[in-house]
Design an enzyme around this catalytic site. Structure first.
Site, mmCIF file in Angstrom:
data_model
loop_
_atom_site.group_PDB
_atom_site.id
_atom_site.type_symbol
_atom_site.label_atom_id
_atom_site.label_comp_id
_atom_site.label_asym_id
_atom_site.label_seq_id
_atom_site.Cartn_x
_atom_site.Cartn_y
_atom_site.Cartn_z
ATOM 1 N N CYS A 169 6.423 5.019 -13.027
ATOM 2 C CA CYS A 169 7.645 5.624 -13.533
ATOM 3 C C CYS A 169 8.278 4.665 -14.531
ATOM 4 O O CYS A 169 7.887 3.502 -14.630
ATOM 5 C CB CYS A 169 8.643 5.894 -12.399
ATOM 6 S SG CYS A 169 8.028 7.023 -11.130
ATOM 7 N N GLY A 181 5.417 8.125 -17.185
ATOM 8 C CA GLY A 181 5.589 9.273 -16.310
ATOM 9 C C GLY A 181 5.790 10.527 -17.123
ATOM 10 O O GLY A 181 6.757 10.624 -17.877
ATOM 11 N N TYR A 208 -3.342 -1.623 -18.524
ATOM 12 C CA TYR A 208 -3.277 -0.180 -18.799
ATOM 13 C C TYR A 208 -1.877 0.374 -18.964
ATOM 14 O O TYR A 208 -1.621 1.146 -19.886
ATOM 15 C CB TYR A 208 -3.990 0.576 -17.664
ATOM 16 C CG TYR A 208 -4.007 2.071 -17.845
ATOM 17 C CD1 TYR A 208 -4.820 2.662 -18.806
ATOM 18 C CD2 TYR A 208 -3.208 2.897 -17.065
ATOM 19 C CE1 TYR A 208 -4.836 4.035 -18.982
ATOM 20 C CE2 TYR A 208 -3.218 4.274 -17.233
ATOM 21 C CZ TYR A 208 -4.027 4.836 -18.192
ATOM 22 O OH TYR A 208 -4.036 6.174 -18.371
ATOM 23 N N ASN A 258 11.309 2.586 -10.067
ATOM 24 C CA ASN A 258 9.921 2.436 -10.503
ATOM 25 C C ASN A 258 9.215 1.572 -9.467
ATOM 26 O O ASN A 258 9.630 0.448 -9.203
ATOM 27 C CB ASN A 258 9.885 1.775 -11.885
ATOM 28 C CG ASN A 258 8.480 1.381 -12.326
ATOM 29 O OD1 ASN A 258 8.317 0.434 -13.076
ATOM 30 N ND2 ASN A 258 7.476 2.099 -11.870
ATOM 31 N N GLY A 259 8.175 2.089 -8.869
ATOM 32 C CA GLY A 259 7.435 1.356 -7.862
ATOM 33 C C GLY A 259 7.164 2.221 -6.653
ATOM 34 O O GLY A 259 7.278 3.450 -6.711
#
Length: 495
Positions: free
Chosen positions: A26, A52, A267, A127-128
């Site tokens: 995210c 996302g 990535y 995020n996570g």
């Protein structure tokens, strides 16, 4: 608080096209004190779209009311419209782009989440992934909490709400002390913009400034798009608060060495971002150069698998002294928004997204460069495509080590028995994808690419469990699942 519940049209996902990639986590963005807070947040979310693509949301505060807009779909589907931004007035805003790691792709899981607490409104984007999120959820529900989403982020709201501390920052810190796993949070109250990063700093979070107004966001590319200045990284284990009295930094956890996720360099992060003081683009080129030094193949041309393999292929070609060419052309207009195909179209598989450039490939020995190999299904089709285009030899090189273990920190990886490298030897993988040779970058090679001499096995510098199996935090939920604890009850939404 005003809330929109309008749905976006469902997006198209086909495992034949998208199922062989690591899926993003995210992205978060927040700004304090700017009259165009929501518009700037929307622009920042555009820059973070790669993190996302399933949903996006913004919450703002105008001095008296909170306003929320959360939709399924891409950022541009909603937040490029002027009337939507005008419905989000205020000088504080936080935003979130989402790929579902915990919980499904349904509107009630779209962040930022908002709750009315005893101390006032509180909005948070995460995020996570919490490795004890389900365990905390079961405890909270057992104590009478009512959960409205299937996201692990919701437990943070409940933990903050239940704290009896007086100051809000103390309530948040008390909640954070119960969390395991990875989190980079951006949150807001009617007076504060808040950022928090887990003690290991697994997921990235940076601090910027625009027109004297502080910004917190996942990547520096979101600062670049709005012309903001990068100030510094939010440190691992730091809670950063900005309010009318200025900036405040808290370090509530015992100091430990940071272990950021190595996959941000491989990535996830955009190549034009700076992560942990390193250019992502340069690191990816270094990975390709290290790969050429470790596993060069006799070839006439180096071909990237677009777009993920491009920087590494450039680095490989430069180090190996072999020409770099675009032997595969990607169609950027096919993917999640493509209409549901017929079975005959579906069977074309990877060709919907990639097509061989015969003028480059025919009659050549080629080295294909990609950033990672997950299930291998797409690699099979790309190797076959190269051969059909006339390549005489196809050598596959992966600019990261074999992925042998699943992730539990926000990357959607398959279970271990679905990871090709976990069940096959290198030679078996080569035979499976049909290449003339196959090689991966070593673990030490990837550490050299980010500027380290080697991996320190006693104190690893990065979170690299996908390659090594060494998880940096407890996996409480996984252990509970193995002991027979039930998963979430899921409510399907009808439309």
């Amino acid at each position: 608080m005003t809330v929109s519940t309008e749905r976006a049209a469902p997006t198209f996902f086909d495992p034949a096209l998208d199922g062989d990639r690591l899926r993003e986590e995210c992205g978060v963005f927040g700004i304090y004190g700017h009259r165009d807070a929501a518009a700037i947040t929307a622009l920042g979310l555009h820059a973070l779209q790669h993190r996302g693509e399933e949903a996006a949301g913004i919450v703002s505060f105008d001095g008296s009311r909170f306003h929320s807009e959360r939709r399924l779909g891409l950022v541009e589907d909603t937040f490029s419209k002027r009337h939507i931004i005008e419905q989000l007035p205020g000088h504080i805003a936080v935003g979130h782009v989402r790929y579902s790691t915990t919980g499904g792709t349904i509107l009630r899981n779209v962040q930022p989440f908002f709750a009315e607490l005893e101390s006032g409104g509180f909005a948070v984007g995460h995020n996570g992934n919490l490795t004890n999120g389900l365990t905390l959820r079961r405890r909270l529900v057992g104590e009478g909490a009512m959960m409205h989403s299937t996201s692990d982020t919701e437990v943070i709201l409940h933990l903050v709400a239940r704290s009896r501390r007086n100051r809000f920052v103390d309530k948040l810190v008390e909640a954070l002390r119960e969390l395991e796993g990875s989190y980079s949070l951006v949150a807001m109250t009617n007076k504060k913009l808040i950022a928090a990063r887990d003690p290991l700093g697994i997921r990235p979070l940076v601090l910027g400034e625009l027109d004297g107004c502080p910004i917190v966001t996942s990547e520096t590319c979101a600062l670049d798009i709005i012309g903001a200045k990068y100030v510094r990284d939010i440190e691992n284990g730091e809670v950063f608060v900005y309010d009318e009295t200025g900036a405040h930094s808290y370090k509530p956890f015992p100091p430990v060495a940071p272990r950021p996720c190595i996959f941000e360099y491989i990535y996830f992060s955009r190549p034009d971002s700076i992560v942990g003081g390193r250019s992502v683009y340069e690191v990816r080129k270094n990975m390709g150069a290290e790969l050429a030094r470790e596993a060069a193949a006799p070839a006439d041309v180096v071909v990237p698998v677009p777009d993920s393999g491009v920087p590494a292929a450039i680095g490989y070609a430069q180090a190996a002294g072999v020409p770099y060419e675009l032997g595969i052309i990607r169609n950027h207009y096919v993917g999640r928004t493509f209409i549901q195909p017929t079975q005959s179209v579906r069977e074309l598989g990877v060709r919907l997204k990639h097509n061989a450039n015969r003028a480059v490939v025919a009659g050549k020995r080629i080295v294909l460069i990609d950033d990672s190999l997950v299930r291998g299904t797409t690699s099979v089709k790309i190797v076959q495509m190269m051969r059909e285009a006339g390549a005489t030899e196809v050598h596959f090189r992966i600019a990261s080590p074999p992925i042998t273990h699943p992730d539990y920190y926000g990357i959607d990886t398959p279970e271990r028995d679905k990871l090709l490298a976990a069940t096959h030897s290198i030679e078996e993988m080569r035979q499976y994808i049909g290449a003339d040779s196959l090689a991966f970058l070593s673990v030490d090679g990837i550490y050299r690419a980010v500027g380290e001499e080697r991996r320190d096995p006693a104190r690893p510098q990065f979170t690299d469990h996908c390659f090594t199996g060494e998880y940096p935090t407890p996996l409480t939920d996984l252990a509970a699942e193995k002991n027979g604890k039930s998963q979430l009850s899921l409510l399907a939404e009808a439309s």
